[in-house]
Enzyme design. Structure first.
Site, PDB file in Angstrom:
ATOM      1  N   HIS A 259      -5.755 -45.941 -29.775  1.00 39.32           N
ATOM      2  CA  HIS A 259      -6.725 -46.250 -30.841  1.00 39.32           C
ATOM      3  C   HIS A 259      -7.389 -47.611 -30.644  1.00 39.32           C
ATOM      4  O   HIS A 259      -8.404 -47.898 -31.296  1.00 39.32           O
ATOM      5  CB  HIS A 259      -6.045 -46.244 -32.207  1.00 39.32           C
ATOM      6  CG  HIS A 259      -5.546 -44.899 -32.641  1.00 39.32           C
ATOM      7  ND1 HIS A 259      -6.351 -43.786 -32.689  1.00 39.32           N
ATOM      8  CD2 HIS A 259      -4.309 -44.492 -33.041  1.00 39.32           C
ATOM      9  CE1 HIS A 259      -5.639 -42.753 -33.109  1.00 39.32           C
ATOM     10  NE2 HIS A 259      -4.399 -43.152 -33.321  1.00 39.32           N
TER      11      HIS A 259
ATOM     12  N   HIS B 173       0.818  -1.221   0.000  1.00 43.11           N
ATOM     13  CA  HIS B 173       0.000   0.000   0.000  1.00 43.11           C
ATOM     14  C   HIS B 173       0.851   1.270   0.000  1.00 43.11           C
ATOM     15  O   HIS B 173       0.338   2.351  -0.288  1.00 43.11           O
ATOM     16  CB  HIS B 173      -0.918   0.039   1.218  1.00 43.11           C
ATOM     17  CG  HIS B 173      -1.894  -1.088   1.284  1.00 43.11           C
ATOM     18  ND1 HIS B 173      -2.751  -1.382   0.259  1.00 43.11           N
ATOM     19  CD2 HIS B 173      -2.143  -2.008   2.263  1.00 43.11           C
ATOM     20  CE1 HIS B 173      -3.499  -2.430   0.589  1.00 43.11           C
ATOM     21  NE2 HIS B 173      -3.139  -2.832   1.791  1.00 43.11           N
TER      22      HIS B 173
END
Length: 1112
Positions: free
Chosen positions: A587, A216
């Site tokens: 596959h 800050h």
């Protein structure tokens, strides 16, 4: 094989969206489903064709040599010494200041004491490289702060308490002590010491456990407990001393780091990202500059990113979504050389200031995501955090991650709430003009549209990149050298020696039969005794297959090896692993070989994992092979316990394995609906930018929402540079980053299984890069040479659109993507039906850096945040008013931009009290809707909790699987809206919808915790009487019991006596005698927590004569 354990400058503003030129694609070239993988249909070769084939072989060899040279020029850094070690600065001198006039001030020495105790308890201090804190010199502080201000702070060492207090009162939310200056200098110097160590290659990363915080603090202004801005000073120091060009600052403190933002808001060399509580300016520091609309100024425009939270209770899923959809994509384009984190832990659950609901595990995830940037050069600097236990656990979790420990599985990951999605939408909209990677779809270039995959010329054409398949296996792309070259490269780089080698074993018959039929297994086993001619004939019966006498044994061994690796990972022998095996498997179908694959190794491994764990383990399978894993998809398409995500070339169904199986429209079936996800690339040259875009926007959001317990990767490398089948451009560095990002899931339990990849150099380098990531090495620098292709973005967007109905985490859309966004400009005060406008100037303005008071806004400090609630009243034409006018929403989440229903919000720029802005979730805004019961809403019909709970249990298990086709589902049920307090609401109707008199019930996901649970008092010895009337008016219609004093009053739409009781007594929590829900007035939300179970069960016994059927 099991694992344990160039520089580019981003432009200020995007000038064009040109994609790199690539050869165009002839979509008319099609093939039949039965065409071999990588094959071209042809008759017997002629002499000319044989000669041509010989020339192509020579060209292929030359191309591979070029690829090798290109890879060597890449910044792979594979052979460089790997940095290790996490630095830690922790100095007891930092505890030598406190607030002299207020012992209860939250920023005190006990914060560091709690952290130290936690780190000692977990043995973390000894695992870190300890560095001595040093003092920051004045000239170092002057990189950010003015000399006049530094000198003023220095004089505080000699002030008495009265003088200190007078000076402190001139600032906002600070205190001063004679040692404040010394400790602030020491804190800044601690971060600088870590910068030297990280950039000097002494350590890989680090954390500074320091106080006071710093983010800050401004150029000449102390603010919010902060004197000097540590991360801002560190960024400038790194640029000045170490010649760093680009620094990323991430601020995850719950308060906006305005000091850091103001320091760099005109500087394109520092990218500032803040994610913080905002609540339309009502939360400290009350800045308009904290909103998403502030993106920097001048040359720094686009380099300030604010993600403002407009409600409390934000959770891990909200923070992770902001990182995935916004921070990581921009950071990869920005290419930081150092990452600094303003690491406040006041967003953790239990923190009295943040009032958020994040967990330490969530911060571990955020830390892990950042470790993939800047080659792992990451420094965390402690900021806020004021619940001592939460603070200590948060620091510990982040430090564990910096040290390389796996991220814990999130307890309840869920998906980002609608308010978070709205904030993200607005931030994306504001920043999209400045970052190529944030583009959501193709853009117009000049007078024509860019084609999906490159040159807009309509006359050009190209043929698919396919392999010439030879009957001789020695010339087949799926060859033994694939495995040999990978292992050779791992040995050369010293990676094999860092892994634990596990002996392979054949898969058992039982394991194979979990995914394949007995008939098929027997048929394949019979090939062991076949002659060459028979083998050739048998292979021709399948798609793209050759068979040798040893095929069955090799396929069985490859599958068994993966199963053995799964056993090791689940048993904790190793953390993760790679299976360098062949033949590939993804596959292979249940009863057929396909595409070089015989047994589906990854599928069998998934089933084996579930079998040995004794439960339906949640398993994520990611398939990045360039060909779609049709076999894996089919095996799990009805199973919601396995999430299958495939990214592959599709080319509109013309790329192997052909057909529609790999289309984005394939989403699974029955109970598995939504658990099959296909990203179908429709052309070549897909590369790192495209895969990472898919990871950030689609793969990881879904994966975190699914929350897997094991991750399996079908790791084909035929999408890599130079592969003769894939035609894509993924680099080894790209694969390393994809692997790193997946490692945050499943407690780090991830296994890579080799699938395709037919360029020996590419697969060797790529697997090596992935293995280094699995070993914990930071991913190498990844330079994105271009933004994602417009065609790739179209594919990703298409999949998102298909799956948004099943996965809430995908509902992040830009405002402009909505069809008819509407902007509500009016709100109604809870006490009045009169419409009001917003007074100007009551939120802090970034230019003035000081608050402008307004009578309608009550001041709040960092230590005392103010939270207000507004109600919305919308006109009939907006279809937001329920028939009974009870559907007014107690909701305060907003943005200053419009977001349609799919984003979960509509918005208003004007609000009650000047600082309030309202968003109303369209999912709740329908004429035929019945609101959920709350103290401020009408009573719902009474239903047996046992019946309702059973409905909800069924809903949880089947909500995805049982959804009707989209056209049959009302819009309000397609989206998950918000209930009271703005929390996620899992909406599912029980009963008939429109044009009937039947009620609609909704399941609400309440806050898992709220800071007011301490107000719950023990139940009176006399117990509870759910039939007790209101103590003021005697009604029996809808009553609530106060959980502090146990007085009974009626709800808002009877006579509102419970609301009056709350306003008079301040007691926050009440229990409904209608549906036994618990409401917190202070949080404006439903709450369900362990602390409430006893009183709920007592009420349940009194109401139904039995205990509650569940305890959670």
């Amino acid at each position: 094989m099991t694992s344990t354990g160039q520089d580019s400058t981003s432009t200020r503003q995007r000038r064009s969206r040109h994609n790199p030129h690539s050869p165009p694609h002839d979509s008319s070239v099609t093939s039949k489903r039965g065409v071999k993988k990588g094959a071209i249909l042809s008759s017997s070769p002629s002499l000319a064709e044989v000669k041509k084939k010989g020339r192509m072989k020579k060209l292929s060899q030359a191309a591979e040599q070029d690829l090798i040279m290109d890879l060597r020029r890449l910044d792979l850094n594979l052979e460089a010494k790997t940095l290790s070690g996490t630095g830690l600065v922790f100095d007891e001198q930092l505890n030598e200041f406190h607030c002299l006039w207020d012992d209860s001030f939250p920023e005190g020495p006990e914060r560091l004491h709690a952290i130290k105790e936690q780190l000692i308890q977990e043995g973390l201090l000894d695992r870190c490289v300890s560095f001595q804190a040093r003092f920051a010199e004045k000239d170092e502080l002057m990189l950010v702060h003015s000399l006049e201000y530094i000198d003023l702070m220095e004089t505080t060492q000699y002030m008495n308490e009265r003088e200190l207090r007078i000076l402190a009162d001139t600032y906002d939310s600070v205190y001063l002590h004679p040692n404040s200056y010394t400790c602030a200098c020491l804190a800044s110097g601690s971060v600088l010491r870590l910068v030297d160590a990280v950039l000097g290659k002494e350590i890989r990363n680090g954390m500074a456990i320091i106080r006071p915080p710093g983010h800050h603090a401004q150029h000449s202004l102390m603010d919010g407990y902060c004197m000097f801005n540590h991360v801002a000073v560190a960024a400038r120091y790194a640029q000045q001393k170490h010649d760093i060009q680009r620094v990323l600052i991430v601020d995850w403190d719950v308060h906006h780091g305005q000091g850091t933002q103001f320091t760099f808001d005109q500087d394109p060399s520092v990218l500032y990202f803040s994610i913080h509580r905002y609540e339309q300016g009502r939360f400290w520091p009350h800045l308009k500059a904290s909103n998403w609309s502030t993106i920097g100024f001048g040359h720094g425009q686009g380099y300030t990113i604010n993600v403002p939270w407009n409600q409390v209770g934000m959770r891990d899923a909200d923070y992770i979504a902001a990182f995935l959809h916004l921070l990581l994509p921009v950071a990869l384009e920005f290419q930081p050389q150092l990452v600094l984190v303003a690491a406040g832990f006041d967003a953790l659950q239990g923190d009295p200031k943040g009032e958020m609901a994040t967990t330490p595990a969530g911060f571990a995830q955020l830390t892990h995501l950042l470790m993939g940037l800047a080659e792992g050069k990451l420094i965390l600097s402690l900021e806020g955090g004021y619940n001592l236990r939460s603070l200590a656990e948060g620091v510990s979790a982040s430090l564990h991650t910096l040290l390389g420990d796996p991220c814990p599985i999130l307890e309840s990951p869920g998906a980002p709430c609608p308010s978070a999605l709205a904030s993200l939408c607005c931030a994306l909209e504001a920043l999209e003009p400045f970052w190529e990677v944030l583009v959501r779809s193709g853009r117009r270039q000049g007078g024509g549209w860019l084609s999906a995959w490159g040159d807009p010329s309509p006359s050009s054409s190209t043929k698919p990149c396919l392999w010439f398949l030879s009957p001789d296996p020695s010339h087949h792309p799926e060859m033994p050298q694939r495995v040999l070259r990978i292992m050779q490269r791992l040995e050369e780089l010293g990676l094999a020696g860092r892994c634990l080698a596990l002996p392979a074993r054949p898969a058992t018959e039982a394991e194979l039969l979990t995914c394949h039929s007995a008939e098929y297994v027997g048929r394949l086993r019979a090939t062991e005794k076949m002659k060459t001619r028979e083998l050739h004939r048998e292979g021709s019966n399948f798609d793209s297959i050759y068979i040798c006498p040893g095929t069955f044994a090799c396929a069985q061994l490859a599958t068994g090896a993966v199963c053995r690796l799964v056993e090791a990972v689940l048993a904790g022998e190793v953390l993760n692993g790679t299976a360098v095996v062949r033949p590939p498997g993804h596959h292979a179908e249940r009863d057929a070989a396909c595409g070089f694959c015989f047994f589906n190794s990854v599928a069998v491994a998934a089933r084996h994992a579930q079998a040995i764990s004794g439960q339906a383990l949640r398993i994520l399978i990611v398939d990045w092979d360039v060909h779609h894993g049709n076999g894996t998809q089919h095996i799990f398409e009805e199973d919601p316990s396995v999430l299958y995500i495939s990214l592959h070339r599709y080319d509109h169904g013309t790329f192997f394995p052909m057909g529609e199986e790999g289309a984005s429209s394939q989403i699974g079936r029955a109970a598995g609906t939504g658990f099959t996800v296909n990203v179908a690339w429709n052309g070549p040259r897909v590369g790192d930018a495209d895969y990472l875009a898919a990871w950030h926007r689609l793969v990881l959001p879904i994966a975190y929402e699914f929350n897997p317990e094991l991750v399996l990767v079908s790791a084909g490398f035929d999408a890599a540079w130079g592969d003769p089948l894939g035609g894509c451009q993924v680099s080894p560095e790209g694969y390393a980053h994809l692997t790193h990002l997946l490692m945050g899931l499943a407690n780090g339990r991830i296994i890579l299984i080799l699938e395709g990849g037919y360029n020996l150099t590419s697969i060797s380098e790529s697997m090596a890069a992935c293995t280094r990531s699995l070993l914990g090495d930071p991913p190498p620098l990844l330079t994105l040479s271009r933004p994602p292709l417009s065609g790739a973005l179209a594919s990703i967007t298409e999949t998102i659109q298909v799956h948004r109905r099943y996965w809430r985490s995908l509902r992040v859309m830009k405002v402009e993507d909505k069809e008819e966004p509407s902007l509500s400009k009016s709100v109604t005060n809870p006490g009045s039906a009169k419409r009001m406008t917003t007074p100007e100037g009551n939120i802090l303005d970034a230019g003035t850096e000081k608050a402008v008071s307004a009578s309608s806004v009550e001041e709040s400090t960092l230590g005392q945040p103010k939270s207000e609630t507004a109600m919305v009243e919308l006109s009939q034409d907006q279809s937001l008013e329920a028939p009974t006018q009870k559907a007014m929403l107690d909701q305060t989440t907003s943005q200053a931009a419009t977001v349609e229903a799919t984003a979960g919000q509509t918005t208003s720029e004007e609000a009650v009290g000047g600082a309030e802005m309202i968003q109303t979730p369209p999912a709740l805004c329908t004429d035929n809707q019945t609101p959920t019961a709350s103290p401020e809403q009408g009573a719902t019909s009474q239903i047996s909790p046992s019946e309702l709970i059973e409905n909800l249990r069924t809903l949880e298990l089947n909500c995805k699987a049982q959804e009707a086709p989209e056209s049959q589902i009302p819009e309000e049920d397609k989206l998950l809206g918000e209930a009271a307090g703005g929390q996620d609401m899992l909406i599912q109707s029980f009963g008939v919808h429109a044009n009937t008199d039947q009620a609609i019930f909704y399941a609400v996901t309440p806050l898992p915790w709220c800071p007011h649970l301490v107000a719950v008092c023990p139940t009176p010895e006399s117990g509870l009487d759910v039939t007790q009337p209101c103590q003021d008016c005697g009604t029996l219609q809808e009553n609530w019991v106060c959980l502090s004093c146990y007085q009974v009053y009626c709800g808002r739409y009877v006579s509102a006596h419970m609301l009056q009781h709350h306003e008079g007594s301040g007691h926050p929590l009440v229990l409904s005698y209608v549906d036994l829900s618990t409401w917190c007035y202070s949080c404006e939300a439903y709450v369900h927590h362990q602390a409430l179970l006893e009183v709920k069960n007592i009420a349940h016994q009194n109401k139904f004569g039995e205990d509650m059927p569940h305890s959670h």
